[in-house]
Design a protein around this motif. Structure first.
Motif, PDB file in Angstrom:
ATOM      1  N   PHE B 128       1.011  -1.223  -0.054  1.00  0.00           N
ATOM      2  CA  PHE B 128       0.368   0.327  -0.085  1.00  0.00           C
ATOM      3  C   PHE B 128       0.964   1.425  -0.089  1.00  0.00           C
ATOM      4  N   TYR B 155       3.671  -2.173   7.965  1.00  0.00           N
ATOM      5  CA  TYR B 155       2.588  -2.551   6.852  1.00  0.00           C
ATOM      6  C   TYR B 155       2.956  -3.255   6.041  1.00  0.00           C
ATOM      7  N   PRO B 194      -1.040  -8.384  13.852  1.00  0.00           N
ATOM      8  CA  PRO B 194      -1.584  -8.026  12.300  1.00  0.00           C
ATOM      9  C   PRO B 194      -2.048  -6.519  12.638  1.00  0.00           C
ATOM     10  N   VAL B 195      -2.130  -6.100  11.838  1.00  0.00           N
ATOM     11  CA  VAL B 195      -2.241  -3.896  12.376  1.00  0.00           C
ATOM     12  C   VAL B 195      -4.446  -4.504  11.940  1.00  0.00           C
ATOM     13  N   LEU B 196      -4.941  -3.807  12.636  1.00  0.00           N
ATOM     14  CA  LEU B 196      -6.250  -3.779  12.431  1.00  0.00           C
ATOM     15  C   LEU B 196      -6.101  -2.685  11.462  1.00  0.00           C
ATOM     16  N   SER B 197      -7.475  -3.343  10.432  1.00  0.00           N
ATOM     17  CA  SER B 197      -7.520  -1.912   9.000  1.00  0.00           C
ATOM     18  C   SER B 197      -9.044  -1.970   8.651  1.00  0.00           C
ATOM     19  N   LEU B 198      -9.089  -0.992   7.445  1.00  0.00           N
ATOM     20  CA  LEU B 198     -10.840  -1.108   7.533  1.00  0.00           C
ATOM     21  C   LEU B 198     -10.833  -1.865   6.845  1.00  0.00           C
ATOM     22  N   LYS B 351     -12.570   0.669  -0.633  1.00  0.00           N
ATOM     23  CA  LYS B 351     -11.867   1.736   0.223  1.00  0.00           C
ATOM     24  C   LYS B 351     -10.348   1.245   0.133  1.00  0.00           C
ATOM     25  N   GLN B 352     -10.158   0.080   0.472  1.00  0.00           N
ATOM     26  CA  GLN B 352      -8.724  -0.543   0.925  1.00  0.00           C
ATOM     27  C   GLN B 352      -8.032  -0.590  -0.081  1.00  0.00           C
ATOM     28  N   ALA B 355      -6.671   2.022  -1.940  1.00  0.00           N
ATOM     29  CA  ALA B 355      -5.443   3.214  -1.561  1.00  0.00           C
ATOM     30  C   ALA B 355      -3.462   1.852  -1.376  1.00  0.00           C
TER      31      ALA B 355
END
Lengths: 500, 378
Positions: B128, B155, B194-198, B351-352, B355
């Motif tokens: 991203f 990320y 893990p990064v919490l994401s949209l 939307k993700q 990006a």
């Protein structure tokens, strides 16, 4: 300036001055104290944000993603301690009597940090607005005083408004649709009360509330004429909570199912029924529309304030990111295109805010807050302590004549034009401000790229939260139709709405 | 779908459609709970078995000849059901493509030959971000014939799943960055949660810290940006295919729902304003379909201006998907906002997906720069 007769002829044409200049029209009528109160409302929101919302909103959202059945009682107790569940209850009913003009700016502030938490406290007044438009002063007094007692004892007493059903969402917002709706929440008249069967869904704060303002129908074939509002308290036999929805956002505020199975509600908990509506000037169906309009004319600008808030939150986070991030070796804030994007976002916030502020003026001229904003009433309410009101109001509120007087004043006192103006502008603000809110979330994510999609940078949560604004309080499509019905249609004889 | 698609690719497309129907649809909500639920490892194993992670590899390693068109067909089908798997396929293909653009096909062959399961084959990558825009790179030091990497990279997609990663790093003071293959099972790595994401929850990313980690240089020093942009040229259209799949999935669910749901005494599909929303979605799906098909063949045939075809398709379809999926929710009203239906996930995923590959406005500026500098606009 020129001939008066010519002027009045010119001003008969659309758009009418009274339809589009409500802020200007209310300048002279407005008590000056409202300005200070609005500023205080904003300051209070900011203080609450710094102390409670900003430090906790991401953690709460994360917690709810992990466990969608979690109920944020800790936060509800905190809000209760801050006094927000009683703040806007008028002193007539034992509350703090904060000005409604201060409410939307306050909501905007909280929403700029977290829509879920803004809803958690704002829904209190959605529920209460149902109760208030019934003008059943006995029940208003009784329930409001329970809320106040709940604040004193630290046991929050929340009020929900239960109207949406599994098969009727848009339908319940509009009597023309209601007449063809598949509503199933049936209140059967029996001796001494009603027996209710049916389900309500998507009820904000349902699981957290003590009282539920339930809209049911005593004739499912003719719901538009048989609407009845009942006050239902937790623990009554036949009433239970169903599932909690797994929402995309606004997770801090539960959306609940309420289940009624042969639930007996005694007559004394009927807020308003078709028998009461008989006494007012309008026909039953029109009176029911007026009741719905009174509620949504207050609550839709509130949603507009939430849209404004989230638009501002997205703008704020994007601005901060642009100030501290280099793109191709230059601060993002100094890229011309980024400056234009930020200007666009600023504009969206400003226009969203103007829309809900205008609704405040419309309501003060023609709607629910009209009486409160009459200068003598306003200053009595502002400067007399609640204890003085408490000496004589409770007894007066219990009298049926008080209820009848209020209904006469408020319901019959409002003309069709006034009702339309309030409802039309409320719809305008609702869909304008919430569309702006979502737009800014999109723009912020585009400006921030990889940072924008991460939970820890907040704007992804704003996007998830904001989407619900376009759905509840009438979808933005229904609100466009309502704007047409209220602000465009009345001067066009050929226009028919909800008859496509 | 398209008559222009070869029989071989038709089979691949059907297979991907079957796979989506059988493996992805039913557990969509469950799989999307990650990181608060288990990762869909069974799906990953099956996706690996059917070759979804090797489409961009040379033919002798199970890849497809017309690789970009093939990966687009698969991504379109998969993303209609669950774009998370699409995100994994895309990220891995991006990493593989960059290694190939760097002239290191042998390295890919070695990875493929040694891979026992999906983890061995997959290559993690910060897909991203464009390190040439916002610097998200490690620092590298040369010591004899070795490259030693240190620093933080945010990320890294698939960083918690894959055995290896393709990471950007630069020598202090030098201009460009280089790409390095790093063994994620080795020492000196601190891999975060893990990064919490949209969206794309099951295509997880992690933040990682490297301290004195050996990396294998891919291609030439300082040329990372070139390989990055070359892969963006080729695979932008694959991101468009993901977005196209999401639009189509959202439209189908919306159409089905509006035929059933009754308000005002009639199915809402018979409200003309509802039809306007549906029509707008259907047109977006159709345009996306045509665009991805045309642009991906342009890329594979190397038609003049294919790079701009690919990039324009991505910019346009990604934006359309963000718009279409919001209507996709709206048409289901409150239900569209709930996890019981697929629409809210598609909205987040779209939307993700937009990006991917760096800031959207910067991609637009890069696009017009090429035309300003002399490339033909059409």
């Amino acid at each position: 300036m020129f001939d008066r007769i010519l002027q009045s002829t010119l001003m008969e044409k659309d758009p009418k001055f009274e339809d589009i200049m409500c802020s200007l029209l209310s300048v002279g009528k407005m008590p000056r104290g409202l300005i200070k109160e609005a500023e205080e409302g904003m300051a209070l929101g900011r203080r609450f944000n710094e102390a409670v919302v900003r430090p906790y909103s991401l953690e709460l959202d994360r917690k709810m993603q992990e466990d969608p059945t979690y109920l944020p009682w800790d936060l509800v107790e905190e809000i209760n301690r801050w006094g927000f569940y009683t703040g806007w209850i008028p002193k007539l009913f034992g509350g703090k009597g904060w000005s409604f003009s201060a409410m939307s700016p306050f909501i905007e502030e909280v929403a700029s940090e977290c829509l879920g938490i803004a809803n958690l406290l704002g829904v209190q007044y959605f529920g209460l607005s149902f109760l208030f438009v019934s003008w059943n002063t006995r029940l208003i007094d009784m329930i409001c005083r329970e809320v106040i007692e709940g604040e004193r004892t630290g046991k929050p007493c929340l009020i929900s408004g239960a109207i949406t059903e599994p098969d009727a969402g848009t339908d319940v917002e509009e009597v023309e649709l209601l007449s063809k709706a598949r509503v199933k929440c049936y209140a059967e008249k029996v001796k001494g009360g009603y027996v209710v069967n049916g389900n309500k869904i998507f009820i904000s704060n349902g699981h957290l509330s003590t009282w539920h303002m339930l809209i049911a129908y005593d004739d499912l074939e003719r719901p538009e004429e048989s609407m009845i509002m009942l006050a239902v308290k937790n623990g009554i036999k036949g009433f239970s909570f169903g599932r909690m929805e797994k929402k995309m956002g606004q997770k801090g505020c539960p959306a609940s199912e309420l289940v009624f199975e042969d639930c007996f509600i005694p007559d004394e908990y009927v807020c308003i029924s078709r028998d009461d509506v008989k006494d007012v000037r309008r026909g039953i169906k029109e009176a029911n529309m007026q009741l719905i309009d009174f509620v949504v004319s207050m609550t839709r600008p509130g949603v507009g304030a939430m849209g404004t808030g989230v638009a501002r939150g997205a703008y704020r986070e994007a601005l901060e990111f642009a100030q501290e991030t280099e793109v191709e070796g230059k601060l993002l804030i100094n890229h011309e295109w980024a400056q234009c994007m930020l200007a666009e976002m600023y504009k969206n916030v400003a226009l969203a805010r103007l829309s809900y502020m205008e609704c405040g003026y419309v309501n003060a001229l023609h709607g629910m807050t009209k009486m409160m904003n009459v200068k003598p009433v306003y200053y009595y309410n502002k400067y007399l302590p609640t204890s003085v009101f408490d000496k004589f109001m409770p007894a007066s509120n219990k009298r049926e004549s008080t209820t009848k007087l209020f209904r006469k004043l408020i319901m019959d006192g409002q003309t069709e034009e006034e009702a339309c103006r309030a409802s039309g502008w409320a719809s305008l603000s609702k869909f304008a401000a919430t569309d702006f809110g979502i737009r800014n979330c999109h723009l912020a994510i585009e400006l921030m790229g990889q940072a924008g999609i991460r939970h820890d940078h907040r704007v992804e949560k704003f996007l998830r939260d904001s989407k619900l604004l376009q759905i509840y309080e009438g979808t933005n499509q229904l609100n466009r139709l309502n704007l047409f019905k209220c602000l465009i249609g009345p001067s066009i004889p050929e226009a028919e709405v909800f008859n496509d | 779908m398209k008559t222009t698609v070869s029989d071989e690719l038709k089979m691949l497309e059907e297979m991907a459609g079957d796979f989506a129907a059988k493996e992805l649809l039913e557990d969509r909500e469950e799989n999307d709970k990650y990181p608060f639920g288990p990762l869909f490892e069974g799906v990953l194993t099956k996706a690996h078995d059917v070759g979804f992670f090797s489409i961009m590899l040379p033919e002798e390693m199970g890849g497809a000849a017309d690789a970009v068109n093939a990966v687009c067909l698969v991504l379109d089908e998969v993303c209609r059901a669950d774009a998370s798997l699409g995100g994994i396929i895309f990220t891995n293909a991006r990493a593989q493509e960059m290694v190939a653009r760097a002239g290191e096909v042998e390295v890919l062959k070695k990875i493929a030959a040694n891979a026992a399961g999906y983890a061995g084959l997959l290559i993690a990558f910060p897909s991203f971000n464009n390190p040439g825009e916002i610097e998200n790179v490690a620092m590298v030091e040369r010591s004899k014939d070795k490259y030693i990497l240190s620093g933080d990279i945010e990320y890294v997609v698939l960083g918690g799943i894959a055995d290896s990663a393709l990471l950007p790093a630069k020598v202090k003071g030098e201009e460009g960055y280089s790409l390095f293959l790093v063994n994620l099972k080795g020492d000196g790595l601190d891999i975060g949660e893990p990064v919490l994401s949209l969206g794309l929850h099951s295509c997880p990313a992690v933040d990682m810290s490297l301290s004195d980690v050996e990396g294998k240089l891919v291609g030439q020093e300082g040329k990372g940006g070139d390989y990055f942009e070359a892969a963006v040229d080729r695979l932008s259209v694959a991101a468009a295919a993901m977005a196209a799949g999401v639009i189509k999935g959202s439209f189908v669910e919306a159409l089905d729902y509006t035929k059933e749901r009754v308000q005002g005494g009639r199915e809402i599909v018979n409200w003309s304003e509802v039809r306007m929303l549906l029509s707008s979605m259907a047109v977006k799906g159709k345009v996306a379909d045509i665009l991805v098909d045309r642009a991906s063949r342009s890329v594979d045939c190397g038609e003049p201006g294919w790079q701009l075809d690919s990039r324009a398709a991505a910019l346009h379809v990604q934006e359309m998907a963000a718009d279409a999926t919001t209507d996709g929710i709206q048409l289901l009203g409150g239900n569209g906002y709930m996890k019981d239906y697929g629409q809210e996930k598609r909205f987040r995923d779209a939307k993700q997906i937009q990006a991917l590959m760096g800031l959207t406005p910067m991609r637009k500026l890069k696009y017009i720069k090429r035309i300003v500098d002399g490339e033909l606009p059409w």
